[in-house]
Enzyme design. Structure first.
Site, PDB file in Angstrom:
ATOM      1  CB  ALA A   1     -31.815 -48.848  13.637  1.00 55.80           C
ATOM      2  CG  PHE A   2     -26.937 -46.213   9.763  1.00 59.49           C
ATOM      3  CD1 PHE A   2     -26.796 -44.896  10.185  1.00 59.49           C
ATOM      4  CD2 PHE A   2     -26.373 -46.585   8.547  1.00 59.49           C
ATOM      5  CE1 PHE A   2     -26.096 -43.970   9.416  1.00 59.49           C
ATOM      6  CE2 PHE A   2     -25.681 -45.674   7.769  1.00 59.49           C
ATOM      7  CZ  PHE A   2     -25.543 -44.360   8.209  1.00 59.49           C
ATOM      8  CG  ASP A   3     -28.038 -51.029   7.058  1.00 61.73           C
ATOM      9  OD1 ASP A   3     -27.204 -50.114   6.904  1.00 61.73           O
ATOM     10  OD2 ASP A   3     -27.739 -52.218   7.282  1.00 61.73           O
TER      11      ASP A   3
ATOM     12  CE  LYS B   1       5.647 -38.224   8.594  1.00 58.52           C
ATOM     13  NZ  LYS B   1       5.239 -39.231   7.607  1.00 58.52           N
TER      14      LYS B   1
ATOM     15  CE  LYS C   1       1.641 -30.665  12.174  1.00 58.64           C
ATOM     16  NZ  LYS C   1       0.206 -30.791  11.840  1.00 58.64           N
TER      17      LYS C   1
END
Length: 673
Positions: free
Chosen positions: A36-38, A116, A292
């Protein structure tokens, strides 16, 4: 096909496809099938082909990538993309926490803990919400433009979503491109079926994929990306890193879900311990964890050293160890003639790479561990660290294994090998040894030396093999041999012209770079700067006596003797004469007259760990204030700046009655007003 209908339908399709791309690539929650995406993509392509002027730059069809790139343009990073300092233990993390709290005057501090990702760092720039440029990290100051290749990565939005948060006119975000373990396995299965070399690990595969000249080949690598930084976030009203990550998600970037907000270092350590055990469960490789400071104002106050932010650190997992077999012991000759033994190993996977060789350091190391060909050994590797043999498994030793002895002659040239009393290294005595020349030229061209771009190991070897160069100075005459260069394997006209331009650009390098590039034994970057600053020209260094060299603060007798010996060599005179004839700069920058400033005429020694500066930074500051930074304490020392864990230098200063200042006292006395 009706144009007015296409004008309405194309924006609808773009928004629909963008929505499903986000669900598939970022959320991993697809709502429609691939078929369907195609179909949606095919409809959009047909409309854009029928009405090319309606094709938008943020259209999903543009992910296929543009034309093949002839070269990657340079992209300056502002601010620089710094690397992170490393922590390897609980003690290192606690020390980081102590430095942070001291730097903030004891204020409460919280930390964001993240994975990381083991990939390739990138920087993305958006203008009015539209993706306009993407670059690799490069050396941190300058990267390469890989915009078209980054367009092929589905998780990188071509246009930002402003539904949940306003989109600024200009935005720079940073992250990591990576490849999943499953994609690597599938690509390698296909390569194996075709009899082609396999991809070594996800990181190398991602890096190679992102630097493909043809974006269609990048797309075949099926890369992904996590974003983790908003540059100048405070200017956008973002107060802390945790909120910056949430803002990235609001703009529809893919942000790693495995993160934690810790309010104490003990919470950080608990999180670290948990991931130490779970890291292999992830669908992608990680090479550590990142800690951080959360508050962006606190980050700004802590600032940076010359290399690292003071507000972040990378925790590296303990080195991995594996068992394998020594199938041989080979020797490698370095640029100064040092001959280093290496163990040739039965291939073994360690820390995400296939290891076939490990360093054995020197003759004493082999003798102490009694390493023999045929032995089963334990090999250790962590991240980018060179693998090493840490111990033998004696119960698995073959009965015919014989003790290994260092050969008497050089494997590269056959000259006598010698070992000077009191040194661990064994050296080749032939200054004309081809292996030494090869390594010397590589060092000369390296990034921290003359920094000749495009001159790597294979090309240097090819230049030597074809008789185009004999030493580093011959590089500056290669323009006379352009036709011969073009005939070399993998060298076309464009590559040759780029190489010649890169070589030519280094003729006016600063003097200290040339001094370091000469490869004088014991002379690193710092000593090279000391020599350049003190003498101001290569000629003055050549004529300097041993006493004058030894008297330079921070140089020391060992380096002074090495410098004197180097310039006494006829071969060194010949090399320098050729470099002068080639127009290579031999003069340092002109210094202002007598030193001025609060430290004028003073010699200062720094010892221990400081909160505000790295060692390199404070030494540069001392010079800016008119003083000299020395590496050892003597009666000529004016005073010592002592930080945390100061050692023998502090003790010697106290014995000699030399004034000792704390970091704060130094600031109050010499940096006020």
């Amino acid at each position: 096909m009706d144009r007015s209908w296409a004008e309405r339908r194309i924006p609808e399709l773009i928004e629909t496809i963008r929505h499903h791309e986000y669900l598939y690539y970022v959320k991993n929650e697809p709502e429609i099938s691939d078929a369907a995406f195609d179909e949606l993509m095919q409809e959009l392509k047909q409309l854009e082909e029928a009405f090319p002027d309606l094709r938008r730059p943020d259209s999903p069809t543009q992910r296929v990538g543009g034309a093949t790139a002839p070269d990657f343009a340079k992209v300056p990073h502002q601010p620089p993309m710094y690397s992170l300092d490393n922590a390897f233990s609980e003690a290192d993390l606690r020390d980081f926490d102590r430095r942070v709290r001291e730097g903030l005057g004891g204020e409460p501090v919280s930390y964001v803990c993240e994975l990381k990702i083991d990939g390739l760092s990138i920087s993305l720039r958006y203008e009015d919400g539209l993706f306009v440029q993407g670059a690799t990290r490069g050396d941190g100051e300058t990267g390469e433009d890989v915009t078209e290749n980054l367009r092929t990565i589905g998780s990188i939005p071509l246009r930002l979503d402003g539904t949940e948060a306003p989109v600024p006119p200009r935005l720079i975000v940073r992250g990591e491109v990576y490849m999943t373990k499953q994609v690597l396995e599938e690509l390698n299965a296909a390569l194996a079926a075709e009899g082609k070399p396999l991809l070594q690990n996800p990181r190398n595969a991602a890096a190679g994929g992102l630097r493909q000249k043809d974006p269609r080949k990048t797309r075949e690598r099926r890369l992904d990306a996590f974003l983790y930084q908003v540059v100048d976030a405070e200017a956008l009203g973002i107060a802390d890193h945790w909120s910056a990550l949430q803002r990235l998600q609001a703009w529809r970037f893919k942000v790693n879900p495995h993160r934690h907000l810790a309010h104490t270092i003990d919470e950080v350590l608990d999180w670290v311990a948990g991931w130490q055990a779970r890291r292999h469960e992830l669908p992608y490789e990680i090479d550590g964890l990142v800690i951080k400071v959360n508050d962006l104002a606190q980050q700004r106050r802590l600032g940076f050293t010359s290399k690292f932010p003071r507000w972040a650190i990378a925790y590296k997992f303990p080195a991995e160890e594996r068992e394998t077999t020594v199938v041989g012991i080979s020797l490698e000759v370095g640029r100064t003639g040092v001959v280093t033994p290496s163990a040739d190993l039965a291939p073994v996977r360690i820390a995400g790479t296939t290891v076939k060789r490990a360093t054995l350091h020197n003759e004493d190391y082999i003798r102490e561990k009694d390493i023999r060909v045929g032995d089963t050994v334990i090999v250790r590797k962590a991240g980018e660290i060179i693998p090493e043999v840490v111990r033998v498994v004696p119960e698995k030793r073959p009965p015919d294994a014989q003790p290994w002895t260092f050969p008497k002659t050089c494997p590269a040239c056959g000259a006598e090998l010698v070992r000077i009393e009191g040194e661990a290294a064994t050296r080749c005595t032939n200054n004309l040894c081809p292996a030494q020349q090869y390594r010397a030229i590589l060092h000369f061209a390296s990034r921290d030396a003359m920094n000749i771009e495009g001159l790597g190991e294979a090309l240097v070897q090819s230049l030597l093999d074809h008789g185009l160069i004999e030493d580093a100075a011959d590089l500056y005459r290669l323009h006379e041999k352009r036709d011969a260069l073009i005939r070399l394997e993998r060298m076309g006209e464009k590559s040759v012209d780029n190489l010649l331009a890169a070589i030519d650009a280094t003729r006016q390098n600063p003097l200290h770079r040339l001094i370091f590039a000469l490869g004088i034994r014991h002379v690193g970057e710092r000593a090279a700067r000391l020599l350049a600053d003190h003498f101001g020209s290569m000629e003055a260094i050549e004529q300097a006596g041993l006493d004058e060299l030894t008297a330079i603060p921070g140089l020391g007798p060992k380096i002074a003797e090495s410098v004197k010996n180097y310039f006494a060599s006829p071969r060194s005179h010949q090399l320098l004469a050729k470099l002068r004839a080639a127009g290579v700069n031999m003069v340092g920058e002109k210094k202002a007259g007598p030193a001025e400033g609060p430290l004028a005429g003073m010699t200062v020694v720094v010892t221990g760990t400081l909160v505000r500066w790295s060692r390199k930074e404070i030494e540069e500051l001392i010079q800016q204030l008119g003083g000299k930074a020395a590496g050892s304490v003597s009666r000529k020392t004016s005073f010592v700046v002592a930080g945390e864990a100061a050692g023998s230098k502090l003790q010697k200063a106290q014995e000699l009655g030399i004034p000792v200042l704390t970091e704060d006292e130094f600031c109050e006395r010499y940096l006020q007003g």
